[in-house]
Write an enzyme that holds these catalytic residues in place. Structure first.
Site, PDB file in Angstrom:
ATOM      1  N   TYR A 160     -39.099 -14.497 -12.945  1.00  0.00           N
ATOM      2  CA  TYR A 160     -38.884 -14.911 -11.477  1.00  0.00           C
ATOM      3  C   TYR A 160     -38.203 -13.936 -10.496  1.00  0.00           C
ATOM      4  CZ  TYR A 160     -41.339 -19.077 -13.256  1.00  0.00           C
ATOM      5  OH  TYR A 160     -42.847 -19.985 -13.129  1.00  0.00           O
ATOM      6  N   LYS A 229     -40.612 -17.421 -26.836  1.00  0.00           N
ATOM      7  CA  LYS A 229     -41.540 -16.312 -27.415  1.00  0.00           C
ATOM      8  C   LYS A 229     -40.475 -14.927 -28.644  1.00  0.00           C
ATOM      9  CE  LYS A 229     -46.043 -15.811 -27.274  1.00  0.00           C
ATOM     10  NZ  LYS A 229     -47.125 -16.564 -28.553  1.00  0.00           N
ATOM     11  N   ASP A 283     -46.173 -21.368 -27.790  1.00  0.00           N
ATOM     12  CA  ASP A 283     -47.731 -21.488 -28.084  1.00  0.00           C
ATOM     13  C   ASP A 283     -47.056 -22.327 -28.946  1.00  0.00           C
ATOM     14  OD1 ASP A 283     -46.271 -20.198 -29.648  1.00  0.00           O
ATOM     15  OD2 ASP A 283     -48.233 -18.675 -29.368  1.00  0.00           O
ATOM     16  N   ASP A 307     -41.599 -23.584 -16.456  1.00  0.00           N
ATOM     17  CA  ASP A 307     -42.644 -23.723 -15.739  1.00  0.00           C
ATOM     18  C   ASP A 307     -43.737 -24.835 -16.071  1.00  0.00           C
ATOM     19  OD1 ASP A 307     -43.486 -23.712 -13.209  1.00  0.00           O
ATOM     20  OD2 ASP A 307     -43.493 -21.333 -12.701  1.00  0.00           O
TER      21      ASP A 307
END
Ligand code: NAD
Length: 418
Positions: A160, A229, A283, A307
């Site tokens: 972002y 991640k 995930d 988000d």
């Protein structure tokens, strides 16, 4: 006399102060608000009516919110000829607490999103989104009452940060050449390619995780989960996880233990009053919140993961029309719902104002006006039990009465008990 060109400061209000790291809130605080684009124009007046009604009923005239309008997005374009006037930032800095409706991302305005720009320019580094279930709301899961997360999303960096280069530009080619020839990177395909940079810093990670742990300790929560991640993006998301554990281990002594310590030293039973810090791959986390819902509590995430998880978690407790949020810096806060301006529903007095009303409740809690916030939440609960709801909930409930945003707001005020 106002120092502003287009912001009118009402005379009967006083400024919220910030002393020794604490807010000092008068009984008549000036609260700037941004109406918002699209459906923001429908739900912002409803939110203000509900707050005014609650404050009047609960404090019997002893307290009052003194609203002052500030501008961003389409309304700012009309008033200032620009979507992002400097006065808006100045007013939020000065008055310390503000609330906004959603803003549409303008095309070709020089930055990707006004919402992101506001958070970055005011250094509102922690986006905090409580996600909890209210009785009577529809849910696609079997045990929605187990949902009680508080999401801490990093607000200032990650992808972002907006550092990216468009395919087929000379800058993109320069960056490609630099990473290939100077750094020896491989894996970029031949031909047009868009490139981006994903900064994750020790500074931003640690202040976010610190805030999540402080919140968890203050509110007697059981765990903070770092969601990353890092198995793939080792030096960005992996670093987020490592720095998160470093904060926990180096700054909190015995108050905080890691999940490894929980099992190695305590056979899975955290000692009374101890907070557990753990981590999950992003995930996996998206299924964990569905299948092991009660095992998760406070979550700390980099910007993009935050988000995604916010919307997924919102879907578990009735949808985006329900999900509140807040952006915190040091001594500054901007409250806003998780959802956007849903332009296709705009101007129809149709969408659910609950997410913005609950964002306002977060604001009241932050101001210490907890009685008014509690009264509004109870009235919302009552209104949902009556099945007097906007279209998004009506279509998922049997025998519900589908009402307009404004009707819903009026019923909430009627249902406020003192
Ligand atoms: P959105 O959140 O505006 O809408 C997605 C869908 O969610 C809607 O079609 C609707 O079905 C539902 N929804 C949203 N708000 C609702 C409400 N109050 N009540 C009931 N249902 C509701 O997302 P989008 O369509 O991807 O984005 C539209 C615009 O909003 C874009 O310009 C985007 O950049 C902007 N946006 C702003 C913010 C923000 O202001 N913080 C956040 C997200 C998106």
């Amino acid at each position: 006399m106002s120092d502003y060109d287009h912001v009118e400061i009402p005379e009967q209000g006083e400024k919220i102060d910030y002393r020794d790291g604490k807010l000092v809130v008068p009984d008549n605080p000036i609260i700037p608000y941004i109406e918002g684009d699209g459906t923001g124009k429908d739900i912002s007046p409803v939110m203000r009516d509900v707050l005014n009604g609650a404050v009047e009923k609960v404090y019997g005239g002893q307290r009052e919110i003194v609203w002052t309008r500030i501008y961003a997005g389409e309304s700012a374009e009309e008033v200032y000829g620009t979507v992002f006037p400097a006065e808006t930032l100045e007013a939020i800095r000065k008055f310390r607490i503000a609330i906004k409706g959603p803003l549409t991302t303008p095309v070709g305005a020089g930055f990707r999103s006004l919402n992101v720009a506001l958070r970055q320019q005011l250094d509102l580094y922690a986006c905090v989104r409580p996600v909890y279930y209210l009785d009577g709301l529809p849910s696609p899961i079997c045990s929605p009452e187990a949902v009680d997360f508080v999401i801490f999303r990093e607000n200032t960096e990650d992808v972002y940060a907006g550092i990216e280069w468009e395919a087929e530009t000379s800058d993109a080619e320069k960056v490609r050449k630099f990473v290939e020839t100077e750094l020896g990177a491989a894996g970029i395909h031949e031909g047009p390619v868009g490139l981006g940079l994903k900064p994750i810093s020790e500074f931003a990670t640690k202040r976010l995780v610190r805030r999540a742990i402080d919140y968890a300790l203050e509110h007697d929560r059981e765990s903070v989960t770092l969601v990353h991640k890092g198995n793939i993006m080792k030096f960005t998301e992996g670093a987020f996880c490592n720095w998160g554990y470093e904060v926990a281990e180096q700054e909190y002594g015995d108050e905080v233990i890691t999940e490894d310590q929980l099992w190695d030293n305590y056979d899975g039973q955290a000692p009374e009053g101890t907070l557990v810090v753990k981590d999950r791959i992003a995930d996996n986390m998206l299924q964990q919140i569905l299948t092991r819902t009660a095992s998760y509590d406070v979550l700390a995430l980099p910007n993009l993961n935050g988000d995604y998880i916010s919307d997924a978690a919102g879907g578990m407790i009735g949808g985006l029309g329900i999900c509140p949020g807040a952006n915190f810096g040091d001594g500054l806060a901007l409250f806003e719902p998780t959802h956007g301006s849903a332009p296709k529903h705009a101007g129809k007095d149709k969408v659910n104002p609950t997410a913005l009303i609950l964002s306002a409740c977060e604001m009241l809690d932050h101001m210490g006006w907890v009685e008014a916030s509690t009264a509004i939440k109870e009235a919302l609960q009552e209104t949902f039990k009556e099945k007097y709801v906007t279209y998004d909930l009506a279509r998922q409930l049997s025998d519900a009465e589908k009402v307009k945003s404004s009707q819903f707001g009026r019923r909430v005020v009627e249902n406020i008990q003192v």
